[in-house]
Design a protein around this motif. Structure first.
Motif, short mmCIF file in Angstrom:
data_model
loop_
_atom_site.label_atom_id
_atom_site.label_comp_id
_atom_site.label_asym_id
_atom_site.label_seq_id
_atom_site.Cartn_x
_atom_site.Cartn_y
_atom_site.Cartn_z
N GLY A 197 6.86 5.94 1.57
CA GLY A 197 5.76 5.22 2.21
C GLY A 197 4.60 5.07 1.23
O GLY A 197 4.13 6.07 0.66
N ASN A 198 4.17 3.85 1.00
CA ASN A 198 3.03 3.57 0.13
C ASN A 198 1.86 3.20 1.03
O ASN A 198 1.79 2.09 1.54
N TRP A 199 0.98 4.17 1.22
CA TRP A 199 -0.13 3.96 2.17
C TRP A 199 -1.24 3.08 1.61
O TRP A 199 -2.16 2.68 2.34
N LYS A 200 -1.20 2.82 0.32
CA LYS A 200 -2.24 2.01 -0.33
C LYS A 200 -3.63 2.58 0.01
O LYS A 200 -3.76 3.79 0.16
N MET A 201 -4.65 1.73 0.16
CA MET A 201 -6.00 2.27 0.40
C MET A 201 -6.30 2.28 1.90
O MET A 201 -7.18 1.59 2.39
N SER A 208 2.68 -4.02 -8.18
CA SER A 208 2.16 -5.36 -8.49
C SER A 208 0.66 -5.45 -8.21
O SER A 208 -0.04 -6.24 -8.86
N GLU A 209 0.16 -4.65 -7.27
CA GLU A 209 -1.29 -4.69 -7.01
C GLU A 209 -2.06 -4.07 -8.17
O GLU A 209 -3.18 -4.49 -8.47
N ARG A 210 -1.49 -3.08 -8.84
CA ARG A 210 -2.11 -2.52 -10.06
C ARG A 210 -2.03 -3.54 -11.19
O ARG A 210 -2.97 -3.73 -11.95
N TYR A 249 12.33 -2.57 -6.69
CA TYR A 249 12.25 -4.02 -6.83
C TYR A 249 11.39 -4.55 -5.68
O TYR A 249 11.78 -4.44 -4.51
N GLU A 250 10.23 -5.08 -6.04
CA GLU A 250 9.32 -5.60 -5.03
C GLU A 250 8.91 -7.02 -5.39
O GLU A 250 7.97 -7.22 -6.17
N PRO A 251 9.62 -8.01 -4.85
CA PRO A 251 9.19 -9.39 -5.12
C PRO A 251 7.78 -9.58 -4.59
O PRO A 251 7.50 -9.28 -3.42
N TRP A 255 6.06 -12.01 -3.71
CA TRP A 255 5.91 -12.93 -2.58
C TRP A 255 6.33 -12.30 -1.25
O TRP A 255 6.08 -12.87 -0.18
N ALA A 256 6.95 -11.14 -1.29
CA ALA A 256 7.39 -10.49 -0.05
C ALA A 256 6.48 -9.33 0.36
O ALA A 256 6.65 -8.76 1.43
N ILE A 257 5.50 -8.99 -0.49
CA ILE A 257 4.67 -7.82 -0.21
C ILE A 257 3.56 -8.18 0.77
O ILE A 257 2.72 -9.03 0.49
N GLY A 310 8.94 -4.78 0.13
CA GLY A 310 8.42 -6.10 0.50
C GLY A 310 8.74 -6.38 1.95
O GLY A 310 9.83 -6.82 2.27
N SER A 311 7.77 -6.03 2.83
CA SER A 311 7.93 -6.26 4.27
C SER A 311 9.18 -5.62 4.86
O SER A 311 9.85 -6.22 5.70
N VAL A 312 9.49 -4.41 4.43
CA VAL A 312 10.58 -3.66 5.08
C VAL A 312 10.08 -3.16 6.43
O VAL A 312 8.99 -2.60 6.53
N LYS A 313 10.87 -3.41 7.47
CA LYS A 313 10.51 -3.05 8.85
C LYS A 313 11.73 -2.41 9.50
O LYS A 313 12.86 -2.52 8.98
N ALA A 324 13.97 2.26 0.24
CA ALA A 324 12.87 1.31 0.35
C ALA A 324 11.55 1.94 -0.05
O ALA A 324 11.32 3.14 0.13
N LEU A 325 10.68 1.08 -0.59
CA LEU A 325 9.27 1.41 -0.78
C LEU A 325 8.55 0.61 0.30
O LEU A 325 8.59 -0.62 0.29
N VAL A 326 7.95 1.32 1.24
CA VAL A 326 7.45 0.69 2.47
C VAL A 326 5.93 0.73 2.50
O VAL A 326 5.34 1.81 2.39
N GLY A 327 5.29 -0.43 2.64
CA GLY A 327 3.83 -0.48 2.74
C GLY A 327 3.39 -0.42 4.19
O GLY A 327 3.33 0.64 4.80
N GLY A 328 3.11 -1.59 4.75
CA GLY A 328 2.54 -1.69 6.10
C GLY A 328 3.23 -0.82 7.15
O GLY A 328 2.57 -0.10 7.91
N ALA A 329 4.55 -0.86 7.19
CA ALA A 329 5.28 -0.14 8.24
C ALA A 329 5.23 1.38 8.06
O ALA A 329 5.57 2.12 8.98
P1 PGA Z 1 4.76 -4.03 2.46
O1 PGA Z 1 4.32 -3.38 1.04
O2 PGA Z 1 5.86 -3.18 3.01
O3 PGA Z 1 3.49 -3.97 3.29
O4 PGA Z 1 5.19 -5.41 2.17
C1 PGA Z 1 5.28 -2.87 0.15
C2 PGA Z 1 4.61 -2.35 -1.09
O5 PGA Z 1 3.67 -2.97 -1.58
O6 PGA Z 1 5.00 -1.29 -1.64
#
Ligand code: PGA
Length: 248
Positions: free
Chosen positions: A8-12, A95-97, A163-165, A167-169, A208-211, A227-232
């Motif tokens: 889980g990538n909680w970001k900020m 990719s945000e870095r 692998y995080e395209p 356009w899918a993040i 990239g938008s894994v739910k 998976a590397l999961v952001g939002g979810a």
């Molecule tokens: P997302 O983010 O699941 O919200 O698309 C993934 C990530 O940036 O690691």
């Protein structure tokens, strides 16, 4: 057989109350035989996260680290500091870095060297933008990022690739399982050419938008190892469902 890994990538995001609630629920309800699991909160929440997860199967990681191990680098956090705290993982080259902090492949490579030297397991992110995909450059871009980060490394123990395209993040657009599988197979082929890497044993995560509703299909692909999961990952139930989809 590569065990699935869900990070889980909680970001900020989040407050101390969120860390307590979210990680309390996740660590208490982790499904049996689920994927190996880790969460990466912001630096300021790492110590608390480690405390909440102590004794559970949930590991804690950071979202970045310095390329230097100590010194006059105001605002930076080093890999040895993360190791000393108890972190097991670090996400590198997200990719945000790359986008907001102009991180180059060279800098990602230096951070990777610092992380491995400190005993922190690196999750190196690669992925193309929409324009690059539409221009037919996706593989060239990803191969270049891999080469830039991995070539010449002394030690790549415990390496994980995500692998995080781009356009899918965070867009709700997911690469189709077939698109993701094709790129994961390509990445594994690239890894086979890197000295010191056992390509068959290296886990390649999709991000990239894994739910919960697309995780199982993605995990069903031969070269998708988690998976590397952001939002979810900010919703305990969703994150637990994704972790559960990675059952062996
Ligand atoms: P997302 O983010 O699941 O919200 O698309 C993934 C990530 O940036 O690691």
């Amino acid at each position: 057989m590569r065990q699935k890994l869900v990070v889980g990538n909680w970001k900020m995001h989040g407050s101390r109350a969120d860390v307590a609630a979210l990680l309390g629920e996740i660590s208490a309800s982790l499904p049996a035989q689920a994927a190996e699991t880790a969460v990466c909160p912001a630096y300021v929440h790492l110590a608390q996260a480690l405390e909440v997860c102590a004794g559970s199967a949930v590991a804690v990681g950071a979202q970045d680290c310095s390329h230097m191990s100590s010194g006059a680098f105001t605002g930076e956090v080093s890999a040895p500091m993360l190791q000393d705290l108890g972190c097991r993982w670090v996400i590198l080259g997200h990719s945000e870095r790359r986008q907001y902090h102009a991180e180059s492949d060279n800098l990602v490579a230096a951070k990777l060297g610092a992380a491995v030297a400190a005993g922190i397991r690196p999750i190196v992110c690669v992925g193309e933008t929409r324009e690059q995909r539409e221009g037919g450059e996706a593989e060239t871009v990803v191969a270049g990022q891999l080469q830039g980060a991995l070539d010449g490394q002394k030690d790549l123990t415990g390496l994980v690739i995500a692998y995080e395209p781009v356009w899918a993040i965070g867009t709700g657009l997911t690469a189709s399982p077939e698109q993701a599988q094709a790129m994961h197979a390509f990445i594994r082929g690239c890894l086979a050419g890197v000295a010191g890497v056992d390509a068959e044993a290296t886990r390649i995560l999709y991000g990239g938008s894994v739910k919960p509703d697309n995780a199982a299909q993605l995990f069903g692909q031969k070269d998708i190892d988690g998976a590397l999961v952001g939002g979810a990952s900010l919703d305990a139930r969703d994150f637990l469902a994704i972790v559960g989809a990675g059952r062996a």
